[in-house]
Enzyme design. Structure first.
Site, PDB file in Angstrom:
ATOM      1  CB  CYS A 110      16.533 -26.673   7.575  1.00 33.01           C
ATOM      2  SG  CYS A 110      15.599 -25.409   6.714  1.00 33.01           S
ATOM      3  NE  ARG A 159      26.966 -24.826  -1.979  1.00 28.38           N
ATOM      4  CZ  ARG A 159      28.085 -24.728  -1.281  1.00 28.38           C
ATOM      5  NH1 ARG A 159      29.134 -25.439  -1.588  1.00 28.38           N
ATOM      6  NH2 ARG A 159      28.171 -23.907  -0.256  1.00 28.38           N
ATOM      7  CE1 TYR A 198      29.057 -19.784  -1.963  1.00 30.73           C
ATOM      8  CE2 TYR A 198      29.170 -19.528  -4.348  1.00 30.73           C
ATOM      9  CZ  TYR A 198      29.171 -20.329  -3.225  1.00 30.73           C
ATOM     10  OH  TYR A 198      29.278 -21.676  -3.364  1.00 30.73           O
ATOM     11  NE  ARG A 202       7.616 -25.256   1.570  1.00 31.94           N
ATOM     12  CZ  ARG A 202       8.195 -26.012   0.667  1.00 31.94           C
ATOM     13  NH1 ARG A 202       8.188 -25.672  -0.602  1.00 31.94           N
ATOM     14  NH2 ARG A 202       8.803 -27.122   1.021  1.00 31.94           N
ATOM     15  NE  ARG A 213      34.436 -22.570  -4.401  1.00 26.51           N
ATOM     16  CZ  ARG A 213      34.113 -23.633  -5.152  1.00 26.51           C
ATOM     17  NH1 ARG A 213      33.245 -24.506  -4.701  1.00 26.51           N
ATOM     18  NH2 ARG A 213      34.654 -23.806  -6.330  1.00 26.51           N
ATOM     19  NE  ARG A 255      28.847 -22.863   3.805  1.00 20.24           N
ATOM     20  CZ  ARG A 255      29.258 -22.493   5.017  1.00 20.24           C
ATOM     21  NH1 ARG A 255      28.457 -22.635   6.061  1.00 20.24           N
ATOM     22  NH2 ARG A 255      30.457 -21.995   5.210  1.00 20.24           N
ATOM     23  CD  GLU A 262      27.403 -26.043   6.077  1.00 19.06           C
ATOM     24  OE1 GLU A 262      28.541 -26.553   6.117  1.00 19.06           O
ATOM     25  OE2 GLU A 262      26.661 -26.127   5.091  1.00 19.06           O
TER      26      GLU A 262
END
Length: 124
Positions: free
Chosen positions: A74, A6, A107, A62, A115, A89, A77
């Site tokens: 893609c 993540r 992050y 790319r 997080r 994210r 959210e």
């Protein structure tokens, strides 16, 4: 075994340059700290909050040599009230022998608040 790696970041402007640059920085850091090779990646999901619309963040993928054939998608959210704005994210699905606890999740910028329990700053 496949593991999810993540990461998240934020942008300060809804422009193609800001979105692609921030995503490229995030992906580069995820790849670097986890020593990920493109042939070990099954797919990459990249999501944005509803205020990030000027470009597809997958365009950044790319720019990495050898990553041409890695499937990238893609998506948006869900718009949860009071959630972090201008956020990108990443969920990378990687074939690895590493234990879940040994995966470094990245992050950056304002997304660090998402997080704090996974603060892998020592790896960064």
């Amino acid at each position: 075994m496949f593991r999810g790696v993540r990461g998240a970041t934020t942008v300060t402007a809804n422009t193609e340059e800001a979105i692609v640059t921030a995503t490229e920085e995030l992906l580069a850091k995820i790849i670097e700290v986890n020593q990920i090779q493109p042939d070990t990646v099954a797919s990459v999901f990249i999501s944005t909050t509803e205020d990030v619309t000027a470009a597809f963040p997958a365009k950044a993928m790319r720019k990495f040599e050898g990553w041409t054939y890695v499937p990238v998608m893609c998506m948006r959210e869900i718009p949860v009230p009071n959630s972090l704005k201008m956020c990108i994210r990443v969920m990378m699905h990687v074939n690895t022998n590493q234990n879940q606890k040994d995966i470094f999740h990245v992050y950056l910028n304002e997304a660090k608040v998402l997080r704090p329990d996974l603060d892998n700053s020592l790896a960064l």
